[in-house]
Write an enzyme that holds these catalytic residues in place. Sequence first.
Site, PDB file in Angstrom:
ATOM      1  N   ASP A   1       0.162   1.872   8.285  1.00 29.78           N
ATOM      2  CA  ASP A   1      -0.419   1.228   9.567  1.00 29.78           C
ATOM      3  C   ASP A   1       0.421   1.334  10.749  1.00 29.78           C
ATOM      4  O   ASP A   1       0.128   1.147  11.887  1.00 29.78           O
ATOM      5  CB  ASP A   1      -0.617  -0.255   9.279  1.00 29.78           C
ATOM      6  CG  ASP A   1      -1.650  -0.494   8.437  1.00 29.78           C
ATOM      7  OD1 ASP A   1      -2.207   0.611   7.750  1.00 29.78           O
ATOM      8  OD2 ASP A   1      -2.088  -1.747   7.698  1.00 29.78           O
TER       9      ASP A   1
ATOM     10  N   LYS B   1       8.143   0.585   5.557  1.00 26.83           N
ATOM     11  CA  LYS B   1       6.986   1.391   4.895  1.00 26.83           C
ATOM     12  C   LYS B   1       5.713   0.727   5.591  1.00 26.83           C
ATOM     13  O   LYS B   1       5.716  -0.411   5.685  1.00 26.83           O
ATOM     14  CB  LYS B   1       7.090   1.328   3.518  1.00 26.83           C
ATOM     15  CG  LYS B   1       6.084   1.983   2.938  1.00 26.83           C
ATOM     16  CD  LYS B   1       5.316   1.193   1.877  1.00 26.83           C
ATOM     17  CE  LYS B   1       4.531  -0.023   2.386  1.00 26.83           C
ATOM     18  NZ  LYS B   1       3.581  -0.706   1.717  1.00 26.83           N
ATOM     19  N   THR B   2       4.984   1.338   5.898  1.00 23.42           N
ATOM     20  CA  THR B   2       3.412   1.182   6.180  1.00 23.42           C
ATOM     21  C   THR B   2       2.675   2.371   6.773  1.00 23.42           C
ATOM     22  O   THR B   2       3.237   2.962   7.910  1.00 23.42           O
ATOM     23  CB  THR B   2       3.127   0.131   6.674  1.00 23.42           C
ATOM     24  OG1 THR B   2       1.731  -0.350   6.587  1.00 23.42           O
ATOM     25  CG2 THR B   2       3.602  -0.227   7.957  1.00 23.42           C
TER      26      THR B   2
ATOM     27  N   ASP C   1       5.594  -8.048   5.674  1.00 26.75           N
ATOM     28  CA  ASP C   1       5.587  -9.011   4.827  1.00 26.75           C
ATOM     29  C   ASP C   1       6.732  -8.721   3.599  1.00 26.75           C
ATOM     30  O   ASP C   1       7.349  -9.824   3.398  1.00 26.75           O
ATOM     31  CB  ASP C   1       4.247  -9.241   4.103  1.00 26.75           C
ATOM     32  CG  ASP C   1       3.253 -10.084   5.017  1.00 26.75           C
ATOM     33  OD1 ASP C   1       3.788 -10.778   5.958  1.00 26.75           O
ATOM     34  OD2 ASP C   1       2.058  -9.959   4.611  1.00 26.75           O
TER      35      ASP C   1
ATOM     36  N   GLY D   1       1.028  -1.226   0.093  1.00 29.64           N
ATOM     37  CA  GLY D   1       0.061  -0.047   0.104  1.00 29.64           C
ATOM     38  C   GLY D   1       0.813   1.251   0.030  1.00 29.64           C
ATOM     39  O   GLY D   1       1.925   1.198   0.539  1.00 29.64           O
TER      40      GLY D   1
ATOM     41  N   ARG E   1       1.046  -5.796  -4.995  1.00 22.41           N
ATOM     42  CA  ARG E   1       1.156  -6.550  -3.787  1.00 22.41           C
ATOM     43  C   ARG E   1       1.836  -8.063  -4.239  1.00 22.41           C
ATOM     44  O   ARG E   1       1.443  -8.933  -3.205  1.00 22.41           O
ATOM     45  CB  ARG E   1      -0.209  -6.727  -3.266  1.00 22.41           C
ATOM     46  CG  ARG E   1      -0.593  -5.310  -2.426  1.00 22.41           C
ATOM     47  CD  ARG E   1      -1.803  -5.791  -1.440  1.00 22.41           C
ATOM     48  NE  ARG E   1      -2.203  -4.479  -0.923  1.00 22.41           N
ATOM     49  CZ  ARG E   1      -1.758  -3.776   0.041  1.00 22.41           C
ATOM     50  NH1 ARG E   1      -0.618  -4.411   0.884  1.00 22.41           N
ATOM     51  NH2 ARG E   1      -2.132  -2.678   0.813  1.00 22.41           N
TER      52      ARG E   1
HETATM   53  P1  FBP Z   1       0.663  -1.923   3.678  1.00 25.50           P
HETATM   54  O1  FBP Z   1       0.685  -2.994   4.872  1.00 25.50           O
HETATM   55  O2  FBP Z   1       0.961  -2.609   2.243  1.00 25.50           O
HETATM   56  O3  FBP Z   1       1.445  -0.744   3.990  1.00 25.50           O
HETATM   57  O4  FBP Z   1      -0.747  -1.416   3.340  1.00 25.50           O
HETATM   58  C1  FBP Z   1      -1.839  -1.178   4.609  1.00 25.50           C
HETATM   59  C2  FBP Z   1      -3.037  -0.610   4.200  1.00 25.50           C
HETATM   60  O5  FBP Z   1      -2.833   0.983   3.739  1.00 25.50           O
HETATM   61  C3  FBP Z   1      -4.092  -0.853   5.061  1.00 25.50           C
HETATM   62  O6  FBP Z   1      -4.086   0.169   6.145  1.00 25.50           O
HETATM   63  C4  FBP Z   1      -5.232  -1.055   4.166  1.00 25.50           C
HETATM   64  O7  FBP Z   1      -6.165  -2.021   4.979  1.00 25.50           O
HETATM   65  C5  FBP Z   1      -4.855  -1.744   3.038  1.00 25.50           C
HETATM   66  O8  FBP Z   1      -3.652  -1.272   2.866  1.00 25.50           O
HETATM   67  C6  FBP Z   1      -5.761  -1.452   1.786  1.00 25.50           C
HETATM   68  O9  FBP Z   1      -5.229  -2.269   0.592  1.00 25.50           O
HETATM   69  P2  FBP Z   1      -5.296  -1.826  -0.719  1.00 25.50           P
HETATM   70  O10 FBP Z   1      -4.430  -0.993  -1.009  1.00 25.50           O
HETATM   71  O11 FBP Z   1      -4.992  -3.155  -1.434  1.00 25.50           O
HETATM   72  O12 FBP Z   1      -6.800  -1.470  -0.937  1.00 25.50           O
END
Ligand code: FBP
Length: 554
Positions: A205, A202-203, A176, A81, A145
């Site tokens: 979250d 990165k994230t 991951d 993400g 992803r």
């Molecule tokens: P990452 O763990 O890859 O950083 O992504 C987190 C996130 O932003 C979450 O907060 C959210 O649930 C998810 O990605 C949404 O995923 P997508 O972009 O595939 O809709």
Amino acid sequence: MEFSPLQKARYAYKPKLPGMLRNGIKEICVKEGEATNSVADQEKIKALFPNTYGKKEITFEKGKNNALDKKQVVGVILSGGQAPGGHNVICGLYDALKATNKDNVLYGFKGGPSGLVEDKYQILDDETINLYRNTGGFDIIGSGRTKLETEEQFKVAAEVCKKHGITAIVIIGGDDSNTNAAVLAEYFQAHNTGVSVIGCPKTIDGDLKNEDIECSFGFDTATKTYSELIGNIERDCNSAKKYWHFIKVMGRSASHVALECALETQPNICLISEEVAAKKMSLSQIANTIADSVCKRAENGMNFGVAIIPEGVVEFVPEFSRLIAEINELLAGEKAKEFNGLKSWNDKYAYIERGLSKDSMNVFKILPQTIQQQLFLERDPHGNVQVSLIESEKLFSALVGNILAERKKKGEYKGKYSALHHFFGYEGRCAFPSNFDSDYCYSLGYNAFMLIQYGFNGYLSKISNLSKPAEEWVAGGMPITKMMNIERRHGEDKPVIRKALVELDGAPFKYFAKNRDKWAVETCYTFPGAIQYFGPSEVCDLTTRTLALEKGIK
Ligand code: FBP
């Protein structure tokens, strides 16, 4: 191409590096620290990573750079993400690479990890890089992803690297992706490819952190963006005095984002999924807690409020996760076809009633019909319910509405209840990075190149002391295997980086828990406003409340 005035102004911003990286490329040397061990399951992790396990942590310091003359061809990948600052990681990496040797080359693999195995790339040059400095998004090369985890993928990756003469790969990703970076690093070393792998944390979250990594990038900007919006809603709410706003915020699993936003804005309610799990709370217990706040505020003439709901909360409610598990079972394999062949919702409801246990059916019955149907509509590629698509903000507002109706009948509640719903997630992932994220990300990228130049493999770029001014930040590297343990994934034991959930005995949660009863009844809203990019340091360079509390700063 046209640019907004802010974008033009941000191009001119010079990100701050840690003091120890400011003396010029020629004056950066390595100081070795202690050999490392994984956080748990040492013997198993060691056996899985015989070539990269147990390496020393390192820091950089001022001194003669004795690795300058090695030519480097680096490939960079954005994984997962979006998170504000990703472009600056690439800019920092590029600047360090070119400052070291102008013949060095940076390949950007397109569309995430799949770009490496499909050999889709773009060579990054000054012109491209300059268009992305200090901007949000991952659009410079795109993200994806796809997981790099199979032997076959690693083999292809090694061939692609060989074809282009690539000496190192930088993977910018979450827990991951960095787990996979460690596995790829081990593979490259075991097969003597001469290619090293460096990760960057990165994230949005915020769940990739540990005793070494103080925070993942993007968390600062994303939470500041959501907090601005929540603060604006609070002010609207306190002006109109007629709505309860239920606001779901992103964070697939951990509640760091929700907690940080609550610390920034002091809403009436904020659910913390980790607490829900620890106390084994039921849906109705949670809804009753919110309803209590609604009633008490109504008694004081305040028929309005704000509740923050973390995206992943329903998975932490034990009775709800049992229900999900039973639904997955109910629709496993061919049974899904049978279910989907039923014409009316009544027929489907009867099928569900026959298939679920009594306890799960009791939970199912209290859900609003839209949520019941969501549980059967969206499946992931493994056939499981996609919990993140459940509109939990609507679920809880509806459950609260039912409780209030009951209380009204008994004469226990006389207020008015009108709910509005919001979901803040994508709004924050590509915002212009705050000064903190601009500086932090640029430093992570710059530092990643120093790790490459000194020949480290399987390391995470590490910048620490982040609650202090950038001058005092500490740059270095940490073997990724140090952060790993063994967890059960899809029925198998796997080495993974341990995900950081909100700690209920940590300072940020404790501060929240100490204040929340007052916030639930009174109106204590705080309004952080928009991220400031230019102006006094006390408003532009603020760290998150989470990091400040963790570091004991009031
Ligand atoms: P990452 O763990 O890859 O950083 O992504 C987190 C996130 O932003 C979450 O907060 C959210 O649930 C998810 O990605 C949404 O995923 P997508 O972009 O595939 O809709």
